[in-house]
Design an enzyme around this catalytic site. Structure first.
Site, mmCIF file in Angstrom:
data_model
loop_
_atom_site.group_PDB
_atom_site.id
_atom_site.type_symbol
_atom_site.label_atom_id
_atom_site.label_comp_id
_atom_site.label_asym_id
_atom_site.label_seq_id
_atom_site.Cartn_x
_atom_site.Cartn_y
_atom_site.Cartn_z
ATOM 1 N N LYS A 114 0.831 -1.211 0.000
ATOM 2 C CA LYS A 114 0.000 0.000 0.000
ATOM 3 C C LYS A 114 0.866 1.263 0.000
ATOM 4 O O LYS A 114 0.644 2.204 -0.769
ATOM 5 C CB LYS A 114 -0.914 -0.004 1.235
ATOM 6 C CG LYS A 114 -1.647 1.292 1.468
ATOM 7 C CD LYS A 114 -2.651 1.563 0.378
ATOM 8 C CE LYS A 114 -3.157 2.980 0.434
ATOM 9 N NZ LYS A 114 -4.119 3.277 -0.611
ATOM 10 N N CYS B 243 -3.648 11.070 1.026
ATOM 11 C CA CYS B 243 -2.918 9.801 0.904
ATOM 12 C C CYS B 243 -1.523 9.992 0.343
ATOM 13 O O CYS B 243 -0.533 9.697 0.986
ATOM 14 C CB CYS B 243 -3.719 8.868 0.001
ATOM 15 S SG CYS B 243 -5.424 8.750 0.530
HETATM 16 N N1 SAJ Z 1 -1.705 14.762 -9.370
HETATM 17 C C1 SAJ Z 1 -0.860 15.507 -10.181
HETATM 18 N N2 SAJ Z 1 -0.469 14.967 -11.372
HETATM 19 C C2 SAJ Z 1 -0.896 13.743 -11.786
HETATM 20 C C3 SAJ Z 1 -1.743 13.000 -10.956
HETATM 21 C C4 SAJ Z 1 -2.135 13.536 -9.752
HETATM 22 O O1 SAJ Z 1 -0.458 16.622 -9.834
HETATM 23 O O2 SAJ Z 1 -0.514 13.342 -12.900
HETATM 24 C C5 SAJ Z 1 -2.130 15.329 -8.063
HETATM 25 C C6 SAJ Z 1 -3.633 15.540 -7.964
HETATM 26 O O3 SAJ Z 1 -3.998 16.764 -8.545
HETATM 27 C C7 SAJ Z 1 -3.832 15.503 -6.468
HETATM 28 C C8 SAJ Z 1 -2.792 14.475 -5.997
HETATM 29 O O4 SAJ Z 1 -1.860 14.389 -7.046
HETATM 30 O O5 SAJ Z 1 -3.547 16.750 -5.864
HETATM 31 C C9 SAJ Z 1 -3.350 13.112 -5.695
HETATM 32 O O6 SAJ Z 1 -4.344 12.758 -6.623
HETATM 33 P P1 SAJ Z 1 -4.483 11.301 -7.253
HETATM 34 O O7 SAJ Z 1 -5.623 11.337 -8.183
HETATM 35 O O8 SAJ Z 1 -3.189 10.845 -7.816
HETATM 36 O O9 SAJ Z 1 -4.719 10.347 -6.004
HETATM 37 P P2 SAJ Z 1 -5.716 10.347 -4.730
HETATM 38 O O10 SAJ Z 1 -4.988 10.978 -3.581
HETATM 39 O O11 SAJ Z 1 -7.051 10.891 -5.061
HETATM 40 O O12 SAJ Z 1 -5.839 8.751 -4.480
HETATM 41 C C10 SAJ Z 1 -4.655 7.991 -4.314
HETATM 42 C C11 SAJ Z 1 -4.720 6.785 -5.272
HETATM 43 N N3 SAJ Z 1 -3.436 6.094 -5.283
HETATM 44 C C12 SAJ Z 1 -2.779 5.796 -6.436
HETATM 45 O O13 SAJ Z 1 -3.211 6.106 -7.528
HETATM 46 C C13 SAJ Z 1 -1.504 5.040 -6.319
HETATM 47 C C14 SAJ Z 1 -5.839 5.837 -4.836
HETATM 48 O O14 SAJ Z 1 -5.846 4.658 -5.631
HETATM 49 C C15 SAJ Z 1 -5.655 5.462 -3.362
HETATM 50 O O15 SAJ Z 1 -6.711 4.611 -2.910
HETATM 51 C C16 SAJ Z 1 -5.670 6.733 -2.535
HETATM 52 O O16 SAJ Z 1 -4.578 7.567 -2.958
HETATM 53 C C17 SAJ Z 1 -5.515 6.347 -1.073
HETATM 54 O O17 SAJ Z 1 -6.519 6.420 -0.344
HETATM 55 O O18 SAJ Z 1 -4.421 5.882 -0.679
#
Ligand code: SAJ
Length: 423
Positions: free
Chosen positions: A214, A268
């Site tokens: 995780k 997360c």
């Molecule tokens: N972000 C970027 N660039 C990207 C992708 C995301 O700047 O290319 C930013 C987003 O804008 C945001 C942050 O990263 O601020 C996180 O967003 P996210 O969509 O990547 O992830 P979360 O936090 O919504 O959910 C993550 C997910 N983990 C992964 O993809 C490895 C989700 O599957 C998990 O269940 C969740 O964390 C968790 O609860 O751990």
């Protein structure tokens, strides 16, 4: 009615616990959810989810009406317990396991031989063993798994959640799940429970490996976003469009760069890598640096906006949520940016967030107000795009071209390039 489990209790009815409770109940399991938040408990019992997630509200309403899901403040006896409580960071970036400890203490009195306990909370390696020790101390009359032998009264497994906000109800069913028991019997029992609603693969391992998996998933994403964010700052210094560089580099068959943004938010990805760094110390410099790069990005954006804005300019900040098309403001870099702008800029700061009706009272934003998109965009001297919400894609290119603008998400890059070409 599902025959495998009479009653499943879900401890913690937040972003993970409530969807899990609802989906289990929708498959015919009797589910009792437990939460310390009395407002959440009564809203759920009235058939409403206490936060927005597509399809969740309808599922809560349906399962509560059918009598399969109810919420309570104190744990009751059940055949299986799924613990989904927060695991935040302490002020010095160590894991705060107090909610897991408290969940353990709260279920200990109602446990009986044969029960299954599953921990879903994101946890540093060794947390399930710690929970077993907490429970063993509270219930000396029961045998807990201690040395991997199957001779225990209580089955315990770690099964991390991996659902992404905005697609939770789909991913809960479709995603593969990793199940790591403290014993083989626990892995088998927990896998059977997830088999009730998971269509993805259920992959067995041991508890410590599952805990590390995780953390690895979120640290991997953080490091990759840090690469994109660092690249965007390098490109900015060289006056090159980072999004075009990424698009073109991603034509390579083995390159897949993520998207830069104003920083990394949510509960997360900005938190979990610290669990690894805390445990690993000097053997995790890459993950530590990635966190620092992503944490610095909001300051970089603030400096860019301040350099663009003249004193007295009206700045419209578009988007406050941590990512597109959500109302979730938790750990949002956009909030960090607007807070800093309100402190530093001596003109009006207009905030646009189409997914909320009012600003949460905890925000202290002296010279800022939440207003409708059209009004903010028309009246602004400077447009700062902080979140790529779908509404902002509809803003007319001529309007954007007529203002000073900063686009942290690459949403308007076609127009700003044209802007540059026209300079
Ligand atoms: N972000 C970027 N660039 C990207 C992708 C995301 O700047 O290319 C930013 C987003 O804008 C945001 C942050 O990263 O601020 C996180 O967003 P996210 O969509 O990547 O992830 P979360 O936090 O919504 O959910 C993550 C997910 N983990 C992964 O993809 C490895 C989700 O599957 C998990 O269940 C969740 O964390 C968790 O609860 O751990």
């Amino acid at each position: 009615m599902n025959q495998s489990y009479g009653t499943v209790s879900v401890i913690g009815l937040g972003y993970i616990g409530l969807p899990t409770a609802a989906v289990l109940a929708s498959r015919g399991v009797e589910v009792v959810g437990v939460d310390v938040n009395a407002t959440a408990v009564s809203e759920i019992n009235e058939g409403r989810a206490h936060f927005f997630e597509p399809e969740l509200d309808a599922m809560v309403r349906g399962t509560v009406q059918e009598g399969r899901l109810r919420a309570v403040l104190q744990p009751e006896p059940a055949d299986a317990f799924i613990i989904a409580v927060p695991t935040p960071l302490t002020a010095d970036r160590a894991p705060d396991l107090s909610y897991v400890d408290a969940a353990g203490v709260s279920i200990a009195p109602v446990l009986k031989a044969g029960d299954l306990i599953i921990l879903e909370s994101t946890s540093p390696v060794g947390t399930l063993e710690r929970l077993a020790a907490t429970l063993a101390a509270a219930r000396p009359d029961l045998a807990f798994p201690a040395d991997g032998s199957d001779a225990s009264d209580i089955l315990m497994a770690y099964c991390p959640e991996r659902i992404i906000p905005g697609r939770m109800m789909t991913e809960l069913v479709e995603n593969d799940r990793i199940v790591g028991g403290l014993t083989k019997a626990a892995t088998t029992a927990a896998s059977a429970l997830y088999g009730i609603f998971v269509r993805g693969k259920i992959v067995p391992t041991d508890a410590r490996t599952a805990e590390m998996v995780k953390l690895t998933e979120n640290a991997y994403r953080d490091v990759n976003i840090a690469f994109a964010n660092e690249l965007s700052m390098v490109c900015d210094g060289l006056d090159i469009d980072a999004w075009e560089v990424i698009d073109l580099a991603n034509h390579h068959p083995r390159v897949n760069i993520l998207q830069p943004g104003p920083g990394v938010g949510g509960h997360c990805i900005a938190v979990d890598p610290w669990f690894i760094v805390h445990a690993a110390g000097e053997t995790a410099p890459l993950m530590r640096t990635a966190r620092e790069v992503n944490d610095r990005k909001p300051d970089f954006v603030v400096d860019k906006i301040m350099a663009l804005a003249s004193p007295g300019d009206r700045i419209a900040c578009l988007g406050l949520a941590y990512k597109a098309d959500t109302d979730d403001l938790r750990e949002s870099p956009a909030i960090e940016i607007v807070e800093a702008l309100c402190r530093k800029h001596d003109g009006e700061v207009m905030l646009v967030e189409p997914n909320i009706a009012q600003l949460p009272p905890r925000l202290s934003l002296p010279n800022a107000k939440l207003i409708a998109m059209e009004e903010a965009v028309n009246n602004a001297d400077v447009l700062a795009l902080l979140v790529d919400h779908r509404e902002f894609k509809a803003i007319e290119p001529e309007v954007i071209r007529s203002k000073k603008s900063i686009d942290t998400r690459g949403l308007w890059r076609a127009y700003s390039r044209q802007n540059r070409a026209n300079d």
